[in-house]
Design a protein around this motif. Structure first.
Motif, PDB file in Angstrom:
ATOM      1  N   ASP B 383       0.826  -1.216   0.000  1.00 13.87           N
ATOM      2  CA  ASP B 383       0.000   0.000   0.000  1.00 13.87           C
ATOM      3  C   ASP B 383       0.859   1.264   0.000  1.00 13.87           C
ATOM      4  N   PHE B 384       2.150   1.096  -0.207  1.00 11.40           N
ATOM      5  CA  PHE B 384       3.133   2.193  -0.257  1.00 11.40           C
ATOM      6  C   PHE B 384       3.397   2.852   1.104  1.00 11.40           C
ATOM      7  N   ASN B 385       2.867   2.283   2.189  1.00  8.19           N
ATOM      8  CA  ASN B 385       3.211   2.791   3.517  1.00  8.19           C
ATOM      9  C   ASN B 385       4.706   2.594   3.758  1.00  8.19           C
ATOM     10  N   LEU B 386       5.330   3.583   4.385  1.00 10.35           N
ATOM     11  CA  LEU B 386       6.769   3.484   4.647  1.00 10.35           C
ATOM     12  C   LEU B 386       7.048   3.280   6.123  1.00 10.35           C
ATOM     13  N   ASN B 387       8.044   2.450   6.380  1.00  9.01           N
ATOM     14  CA  ASN B 387       8.596   2.301   7.723  1.00  9.01           C
ATOM     15  C   ASN B 387       9.989   2.915   7.711  1.00  9.01           C
ATOM     16  N   ILE B 388      10.200   3.921   8.552  1.00  6.27           N
ATOM     17  CA  ILE B 388      11.537   4.524   8.618  1.00  6.27           C
ATOM     18  C   ILE B 388      12.124   4.392  10.015  1.00  6.27           C
ATOM     19  N   LEU B 389      11.457   3.598  10.854  1.00  2.00           N
ATOM     20  CA  LEU B 389      11.882   3.492  12.250  1.00  2.00           C
ATOM     21  C   LEU B 389      12.497   2.158  12.623  1.00  2.00           C
ATOM     22  N   THR B 390      11.830   1.071  12.246  1.00  4.63           N
ATOM     23  CA  THR B 390      12.215  -0.220  12.813  1.00  4.63           C
ATOM     24  C   THR B 390      12.780  -1.172  11.764  1.00  4.63           C
ATOM     25  N   GLY B 391      13.800  -1.915  12.161  1.00  5.44           N
ATOM     26  CA  GLY B 391      14.492  -2.842  11.261  1.00  5.44           C
ATOM     27  C   GLY B 391      13.829  -4.205  11.211  1.00  5.44           C
ATOM     28  N   LEU B 400      12.037   9.480  12.861  1.00  8.66           N
ATOM     29  CA  LEU B 400      11.038   9.890  11.880  1.00  8.66           C
ATOM     30  C   LEU B 400      11.563  11.037  11.023  1.00  8.66           C
ATOM     31  N   GLY B 401      12.350  11.934  11.641  1.00  8.17           N
ATOM     32  CA  GLY B 401      12.852  13.091  10.907  1.00  8.17           C
ATOM     33  C   GLY B 401      11.718  13.836  10.242  1.00  8.17           C
ATOM     34  N   GLY B 402      12.001  14.383   9.074  1.00  9.05           N
ATOM     35  CA  GLY B 402      10.953  15.134   8.375  1.00  9.05           C
ATOM     36  C   GLY B 402      10.326  14.351   7.229  1.00  9.05           C
ATOM     37  N   GLY B 403      10.703  13.091   7.084  1.00  6.53           N
ATOM     38  CA  GLY B 403      10.242  12.297   5.938  1.00  6.53           C
ATOM     39  C   GLY B 403       8.734  12.309   5.720  1.00  6.53           C
ATOM     40  N   PRO B 404       7.940  11.980   6.751  1.00  2.00           N
ATOM     41  CA  PRO B 404       6.487  11.973   6.554  1.00  2.00           C
ATOM     42  C   PRO B 404       5.949  13.362   6.172  1.00  2.00           C
ATOM     43  N   ASP B 405       6.589  14.415   6.673  1.00  2.00           N
ATOM     44  CA  ASP B 405       6.177  15.776   6.326  1.00  2.00           C
ATOM     45  C   ASP B 405       6.479  16.073   4.857  1.00  2.00           C
ATOM     46  N   VAL B 406       7.691  15.692   4.434  1.00  2.00           N
ATOM     47  CA  VAL B 406       8.093  15.929   3.034  1.00  2.00           C
ATOM     48  C   VAL B 406       7.176  15.161   2.089  1.00  2.00           C
ATOM     49  N   ALA B 407       6.854  13.922   2.455  1.00  4.86           N
ATOM     50  CA  ALA B 407       5.986  13.105   1.595  1.00  4.86           C
ATOM     51  C   ALA B 407       4.644  13.803   1.390  1.00  4.86           C
ATOM     52  N   THR B 433       6.197  -1.010  11.112  1.00  8.87           N
ATOM     53  CA  THR B 433       5.726   0.251  11.696  1.00  8.87           C
ATOM     54  C   THR B 433       5.398   1.234  10.578  1.00  8.87           C
ATOM     55  N   ILE B 434       4.167   1.704  10.531  1.00  9.45           N
ATOM     56  CA  ILE B 434       3.820   2.707   9.516  1.00  9.45           C
ATOM     57  C   ILE B 434       4.219   4.078  10.046  1.00  9.45           C
ATOM     58  N   CYS B 435       5.040   4.779   9.274  1.00  5.92           N
ATOM     59  CA  CYS B 435       5.460   6.127   9.657  1.00  5.92           C
ATOM     60  C   CYS B 435       4.929   7.139   8.649  1.00  5.92           C
ATOM     61  N   THR B 436       4.945   6.757   7.383  1.00  8.07           N
ATOM     62  CA  THR B 436       4.487   7.630   6.310  1.00  8.07           C
ATOM     63  C   THR B 436       3.335   6.934   5.603  1.00  8.07           C
ATOM     64  N   PRO B 437       2.140   7.551   5.583  1.00 10.07           N
ATOM     65  CA  PRO B 437       1.020   6.865   4.946  1.00 10.07           C
ATOM     66  C   PRO B 437       1.214   6.735   3.426  1.00 10.07           C
ATOM     67  N   GLY B 438       0.871   5.571   2.892  1.00  7.91           N
ATOM     68  CA  GLY B 438       1.095   5.262   1.483  1.00  7.91           C
ATOM     69  C   GLY B 438       0.531   6.284   0.524  1.00  7.91           C
ATOM     70  N   GLU B 439      -0.615   6.845   0.861  1.00  4.47           N
ATOM     71  CA  GLU B 439      -1.249   7.816  -0.032  1.00  4.47           C
ATOM     72  C   GLU B 439      -0.365   9.012  -0.354  1.00  4.47           C
ATOM     73  N   THR B 440       0.593   9.292   0.536  1.00  4.60           N
ATOM     74  CA  THR B 440       1.461  10.457   0.322  1.00  4.60           C
ATOM     75  C   THR B 440       2.753  10.085  -0.408  1.00  4.60           C
ATOM     76  N   ILE B 502       4.649   5.387  20.700  1.00  2.79           N
ATOM     77  CA  ILE B 502       3.497   5.879  19.956  1.00  2.79           C
ATOM     78  C   ILE B 502       4.042   6.692  18.795  1.00  2.79           C
ATOM     79  N   VAL B 503       3.596   6.370  17.579  1.00  2.32           N
ATOM     80  CA  VAL B 503       4.083   7.106  16.417  1.00  2.32           C
ATOM     81  C   VAL B 503       3.024   8.124  16.015  1.00  2.32           C
ATOM     82  N   GLU B 504       3.311   9.389  16.289  1.00  2.00           N
ATOM     83  CA  GLU B 504       2.356  10.452  15.961  1.00  2.00           C
ATOM     84  C   GLU B 504       2.606  10.978  14.561  1.00  2.00           C
ATOM     85  N   TYR B 505       1.534  11.115  13.804  1.00  7.34           N
ATOM     86  CA  TYR B 505       1.638  11.727  12.489  1.00  7.34           C
ATOM     87  C   TYR B 505       1.736  13.238  12.661  1.00  7.34           C
TER      88      TYR B 505
END
Lengths: 302, 519
Positions: B383-391, B400-407, B433-440, B502-505
């Motif tokens: 679904d194109f969701n990104l995990n940028i936190l967990t291996g 998380l950095g700014g990745g979800p914001d940039v997306a 872990t979903i960090c960045t929603p796929g839609e973005t 807790i992963v806050e968007y």
């Protein structure tokens, strides 16, 4: 057996004992992958590498690559088990290290035939690349290239060759100049491909450019790569010129015309076009396409 | 259990934390309209100095007490010597039960943050990432309270919404004067932009500037203004210069990563948005640096110049700026010594407040103006969701950095990752872990091809533009299958019910939680 047109601009060595590299290797732009059972595999891992390469080829064979397995030396304790696994893995070719005589080629070919028969593989379908890496190999290059119908290429190995010559290995490679030409002459006489030696300094891309330019100018058909970084550079030098492409197109047009008129022999510019000339033309076109060159107004995508 | 818009089951409450499930890419209206700040009116007699003898004295003067919240910036990265000194001083004073809220937790050793959790100095953590020893300990159940992880854009939102009230902000500065004007741009331990500290300076109850380079009044340039600063402490050393720039700005030599980087540049060059005055953010990871260089080549070939580049500043983007290929660089942090100096040297290289960069509740942020944003990721799912936190074994790998914001902000967001890392697939059915929603996420670029996201707002445009090239377009599902064909299906990571993170968007809703790993 029908001869195929396969590009041999770049052949990348990948260690048989490194599954991660085996997976990655599929995605680069090299024409040939050489799964190595020899130098890059420690003695204690020979059996594991054999299994890994066998399984990689049976289950994950890269669709668009010419696949080669380099086995251990002809006189090594590993050769019979290597051949058993390598032939059954059904690569396009085996690459035999340090070949020095026609007899060696014939003995390997016979062993391969026996395994092919047992495994239900068409006998003779797996080709041979012979690594020429000693003065004896150079002296006997023509008899090696013509020893068996499986042989489709000779590949030059500089490190062992210079050691056998008591020569010093240099970046400019003047010490290899005779061997390169001698190997080329044998290949041309036998109608097989000539593959140039590796350029060892993977960090010196400028040096690589000079080396591959020389190889291309001498007449080599391709070059062995030891690092993926070298692939695109080598490929770029083995991309045919416009003149070569135009000539190849004229050859193929003449052949077509001959077929249409049901002529047995076809001539172009006063010379006869025989099978090797036609194959060379097909290879030129394939090389051009692989380099992304659009040919004869076609819209090439992919 | 409620399920959020990306299909994650979430508890209604986690301790005292009330979960607002993520509702999709349209962010909710803010619940409170007034900006919350702990800043107080302070009358100061004329003259004198704000310099105070030791960290202990400054902490006592700040009125820090058990249960309060302290903050730091992460601009000294792995070279940070401030967090350790301050926490040690706090421990010496016997203050306990603090909420530790840096912009990101840097992986400091000697002392390690874990020690301060174990002895009760810190009982809550809120940051953008908790990598290293602390991350491992947290995911194995170190803390009673869950760690709240926020993107760069989410932190200023939480502060201004009153969800993260900072009592005392400790701001490391490579130079400061006796009245608290402070900067990261000059001095022996310059770290460059201090973009993450602006919000702390304007919102905290008390502000302590810590420096090892006291300059004559007034300190110029000054990123942090004296009007926000209560105390200045001079310590022997604030950071290790070699480590301040380490880790972020290596140019990769990995041929697979180079291939991915080149492909991203090709994708950008193939887009109709690649024209004069375009804008981009490529980031500071090793693929990103290579990608920036390839992009510069495409710009030179086509005679195209960018209007601006955004995000962390690196030496290589400064080089491209110097070639005249980018007119303005806007950065909230600097990743190396060259980038640290660049702001002083060039008027068009600008230090920006992280809130301006990324906070969507601040009347618009700069990354909304991006044409292209490059994101690196550990995992992507179908679904194109990104995990940028967990291996791959659930361990903490990044922030998380700014990745979800940039997306979310950029027109075309490009996620870069190899389909397989070692023997683990990175294109999977469901990311851990979903960090960045796929839609973005507009597309995923891998060594095995490029997958376009049919649910992205610019899908049709991208499909048409990429269709005119030789670039290999494949489906995300085929990438997943290919990856899995190499590696087999990995065993699922087993977790307990205890929520450890807790992963806050960016809008303050919960996009996912991380549960304790079963051992």
């Amino acid at each position: 057996m029908e001869q195929r047109v396969s590009l041999k601009r770049t052949s990348l060595y990948v260690s048989g004992s490194s599954p991660a590299n085996i997976i990655e290797a599929v995605f680069y732009n090299q024409d040939c992958i050489v799964y190595d059972l020899e130098d890059s595999v420690p003695t204690s891992e020979k059996d594991a590498a054999r299994l890994i390469v066998y399984n990689a080829l049976r289950h994950q064979r890269p669709a668009e690559k010419y696949v080669i397995i380099r086995v251990n030396g002809i006189y090594s304790e590993f050769i019979d088990e290597d051949l058993e696994a390598a032939v059954r893995a059904r690569p396009d070719a085996l690459r035999i290290p340090k070949v020095e005589s026609a007899k060696e080629v014939q003995s390997i070919s016979a062993k391969m035939a026996a395994i092919e028969r047992q495994a239900g593989i068409e006998v003779g379908s797996i080709e041979l690349w012979c690594n020429i890496e000693s003065y004896l190999g150079i002296l006997n290059a023509l008899e090696i290239a013509t020893a068996d119908s499986r042989v489709v290429a000779l590949a030059l190995g500089a490190e062992d060759y210079t050691a056998s010559m008591k020569a010093q290995r240099t970046k400019k490679g003047l010490e290899m100049f005779y061997a390169r030409n001698a190997l080329l002459m044998a290949c041309r006489a036998a109608g097989v491909d000539a593959i140039d030696m590796v350029f060892s300094d993977i960090n010196d891309l400028e040096g690589l450019r000079e080396d591959v330019a020389l190889a291309r100018n001498l007449g080599f058909d391709g070059k062995t790569a030891i690092h993926p970084r070298q692939i695109d550079i080598i490929n770029s030098y083995f991309t045919p010129s416009k003149k070569e492409i135009d000539y190849a197109l004229r050859v193929l047009a003449a052949v077509e015309e001959g077929k249409r008129l049901n002529k047995g022999a076809v001539a172009l510019d006063g010379s006869m076009i025989d099978k090797p000339v036609e194959l060379r033309a097909l290879t030129t076109i394939a090389q051009a396409r692989a380099a992304g060159i659009k040919i004869g107004g076609e819209n090439h995508a992919g | 259990m409620p399920v959020n818009a990306v299909g994650r089951e979430l508890p209604e409450r986690i301790g005292n934390y009330i979960v607002k499930p993520y509702q999709g890419i349209n962010a909710p209206e803010p619940t409170s309209k007034k900006v919350v700040s702990n800043r107080v009116l302070t009358l100061r007699p004329a003259g004198g100095s704000k310099v105070i003898g030791t960290l202990e004295e400054a902490i006592e003067a700040s009125g820090l007490q058990d249960g309060m919240t302290i903050s730091f910036h992460h601009s000294f990265r792995e070279g940070d010597l401030i967090v350790g000194q301050v926490l040690t001083a706090i421990r010496n004073l016997g203050i306990k039960d603090l909420r530790f809220a840096p912009s990101a937790v840097v992986n400091i050793k000697n002392p390690s943050i874990v020690d301060f959790v174990r002895d009760g100095t810190i009982t809550r953590i809120e940051a953008s990432g908790i990598r290293g020893e602390l991350g491992d300990a947290v995911i194995n159940g170190l803390m009673d309270e869950p760690v709240i992880l926020r993107t760069h854009g989410a932190r200023p939102r939480a502060i201004e919404a009153g969800e993260l009230e900072i009592d005392v902000a400790f701001i490391g500065a490579s130079a400061a004067d006796e009245y608290g004007n402070a900067t990261g741009q000059i001095g022996p331990n310059a770290c460059g932009a201090l973009g993450y500290s602006f919000i702390d300076a304007t919102s905290a109850g008390k502000v302590v500037v810590i420096t090892d380079y006291l300059v004559n009044y007034p300190c110029v340039p000054a990123s942090i203004s004296q009007q926000y600063v209560d105390y200045v402490v001079v310590v022997e050393q604030i950071g290790i210069p070699e480590k301040i720039g380490a880790g972020a700005t290596r140019m990769t030599r990995n041929p697979r990563d180079l291939m991915i980087a080149k492909r991203i540049a090709d994708v950008i060059a193939a887009s109709r948005l690649f024209e004069n005055d375009f804008s981009f953010q490529t980031g500071a990871g090793s693929i990103s640096i290579a990608c920036t260089n390839y992009l510069a080549e495409r710009m030179e070939e086509r005679g195209i110049k960018a209007r601006f580049a955004l995000g962390g500043i690196t030496a290589n983007i400064v080089e491209i700026f110097n070639k005249g290929l980018v007119k303005v660089l806007e950065g909230s942090q600097s990743f190396d010594a060259v980038a640290a100096r660049a702001i002083v040297e060039h008027p068009n290289i600008v230090e920006i407040d992280n809130a301006v960069y990324s906070n969507i509740y601040g009347k618009g942020c700069m990354l909304d103006k991006l044409n292209f944003g490059v994101l690196t990721a550990l995992e992507v799912d179908v679904d194109f969701n990104l995990n940028i936190l967990t291996g791959s074994s659930g361990e903490m790998m990044g922030g998380l950095g700014g990745g979800p914001d940039v997306a979310a902000g950029s027109d075309i967001s490009i996620a870069a990752l190899p389909i397989v890392r070692g023997r683990t697939p990175s294109v999977v059915n469901k990311v851990f872990t979903i960090c960045t929603p796929g839609e973005t996420v507009a597309m995923v670029v891998t060594e095995a091809g490029i997958a376009l996201n049919p649910r992205h707002k610019h899908y049709e445009m991208l499909r048409d533009d990429m269709g005119k090239t030789d670039l290999k377009i494949v489906s995300i599902e085929s990438l997943r299958q290919l990856a899995e064909s190499f590696t087999g299906k990995p065993k699922q990571i087993e977790c307990t019910d205890k929520v450890v993170c807790i992963v806050e968007y960016r809008d303050g809703t919960v996009i996912d939680v991380i549960r304790q790993i079963k051992r």
